[in-house]
Write an enzyme that holds these catalytic residues in place. Structure first.
Site, short mmCIF file in Angstrom:
data_model
loop_
_atom_site.label_atom_id
_atom_site.label_comp_id
_atom_site.label_asym_id
_atom_site.label_seq_id
_atom_site.Cartn_x
_atom_site.Cartn_y
_atom_site.Cartn_z
N TYR A 291 0.82 -1.21 0.00
CA TYR A 291 0.00 0.00 0.00
C TYR A 291 0.86 1.27 0.00
CZ TYR A 291 -4.03 -3.00 1.11
OH TYR A 291 -5.00 -3.97 1.08
N LYS B 98 3.44 -15.24 2.55
CA LYS B 98 3.35 -16.01 1.31
C LYS B 98 4.79 -16.35 0.91
CE LYS B 98 0.93 -17.63 -2.19
NZ LYS B 98 0.09 -18.83 -2.04
N ASP C 288 -5.39 -6.59 5.99
CA ASP C 288 -6.58 -5.89 5.53
C ASP C 288 -7.66 -6.91 5.17
OD1 ASP C 288 -8.28 -3.97 4.59
OD2 ASP C 288 -7.11 -3.44 2.82
N ASP D 195 -10.96 -8.52 7.77
CA ASP D 195 -12.36 -8.38 7.32
C ASP D 195 -13.06 -9.73 7.29
OD1 ASP D 195 -12.35 -5.67 7.14
OD2 ASP D 195 -13.03 -5.59 5.06
#
Ligand code: NAD
Length: 365
Positions: free
Chosen positions: A143, A192, A248, A252
């Site tokens: 980001y 990852k 993020d 959620d």
């Protein structure tokens, strides 16, 4: 008696309604505990754009810096949607994170017993309970990495870059381990590392920091597997630490399995000794703003996190959390959690103001 300075940013939409209720709860806690909370109110978001032309006025930043903690409602709304990106209400959030150096986002995902029916998972999974804390890196990764567009032989291409330094990973790792030390001492690091070089550095760094916390059991999951395990065995997670983007998405997912968005608090923390920022995870809910329909519990539970993490008042925090549990167990529901509840409790529909008052009454019992 200790005095604490709390900067309040009500913001837009339901922000002022839920922060008003939260202030009232904190004032009641102050009376019971003998502490003093001094509140100062500051503009940010759409209301600040209307008043000053910018989403995050310098006075707000200065006011927050001088406080022990910041309590924020929500920002944004359709009337500001067509403004250019740098004067949109949401810039205030990014600006505050940057100005206050808030690199760790802490999001508990708790399934309240009285709201078990809100969990969309199989009842056999829900009945084992969900109590997870997500620790998401907030100021690095894709980001904030290099981005752009370029021409290639195949035509136009866009790119974003995931980059993490050892220093960035070390500090979020320590936040994760410290959180695990206060809970069940289990930390899951999500990456990852089978594909991404930045994830390999992330994992190496986690393993090195783990040597400082021998009592914490650390395990690693690839993000794709983590998203499946959260659905299959959410009760086995304690603390999850992960990157900005993975956090993020996964937080959620966890929010969804614990029920209403109106129930979930969050904290954004920086270096020890700097003010943390506390806010419900929901937005400004323009569809119900000004109608006394918003659930104030996410904001009230954010205040409990503030008492615990920034003001070091854990028993006052527990007082709020227990009051919320009692009000829910007694069957009181705002509209967003009404339809989901179990039928053994007689439910009563209440508005924002009444829900805050019920929490205040429950503090004293
Ligand atoms: P939202 O969270 O505001 O609302 C989504 C849905 O959940 C709506 O139906 C709303 O009524 C409901 N809801 C949200 N909070 C609730 C509560 N406390 N009680 C009962 N119901 C609740 O998300 P959105 O509609 O995507 O965004 C609305 C605005 O909020 C946008 O301008 C967006 O940019 C902004 N936003 C701000 C923040 C923030 O300030 N941290 C976060 C997300 C979105």
């Amino acid at each position: 008696m200790t005095k604490y300075q709390i900067a309040v940013i009500p913001g837009d939409g339901i922000g002022p309604e839920v922060t008003n209720g939260t202030r009232a709860v904190l004032e009641a806690v102050a009376k019971i505990s003998g502490h003093e909370f001094q509140f100062t109110e500051w503009l940010a978001g759409g209301i600040a754009i209307d008043a000053t032309g910018e989403p995050l006025p310098a006075a707000t930043i200065a006011g927050c810096r001088k406080s022990d903690a910041v309590l924020l409602g929500a920002v944004g709304g359709p009337q500001w949607d067509n403004l250019p990106g740098d004067i949109r209400p949401e810039r205030a959030l990014l600006g505050l994170r940057g100005e206050l150096g808030l690199y760790a986002n802490i999001r508990p995902a708790v399934l309240h017993e009285a709201l078990a029916g809100a969990c969309p998972l199989h009842p056999q999974i829900a009945e084992r309970g969900i109590d997870i804390v997500f620790v998401r890196e907030l100021t690095g990764g894709i980001y904030f990495g290099e981005r752009g567009r370029r021409d290639t032989q195949q035509g136009e291409e866009a790119y974003d870059t995931e980059a993490y330094s050892v220093t960035e990973v070390e500090r979020i790792a320590r936040t994760g381990f410290e959180m695990a030390m206060k809970r069940k001492r289990r930390l899951t690091s999500v990456d990852k590392a089978n594909v991404l070089e930045s994830s390999r550095l992330w994992r190496e760094t986690m393993l090195r920091v783990a040597e400082e916390y021998p009592e914490v059991e650390l395990d690693h999951l690839y993000v794709d597997n983590a998203s499946m395990q959260l659905i299959k065995r959410p009760d086995e997670f304690d603390v999850v630490v992960t990157t900005n983007m993975f956090g993020d998405i996964l937080s959620d997912e966890a929010a969804m399995i614990t029920g209403s968005i109106g129930m979930l608090p969050s904290a954004s923390l920086g270096a020890p000794g700097t003010p943390g920022m506390y806010e419900p995870i929901h937005g400004s809910a323009p569809d119900i703003a000004g109608q006394d329909k918003a659930n104030p519990l996410a904001a009230i539970l954010s205040a409990a996190m503030m008492l615990k993490f920034s003001l070091n008042l854990p028993s006052e925090a527990a007082m709020i959390e227990n009051a919320v549990t009692k009000v829910l167990a007694d069957g009181f529901r705002t509209g967003d959690i009404y339809q989901y509840s179990e039928n053994e409790t007689v439910q009563q529909l209440v508005g924002t103001r009444q829900m805050s008052e019920l929490v205040i009454q429950a503090l004293e019992t």
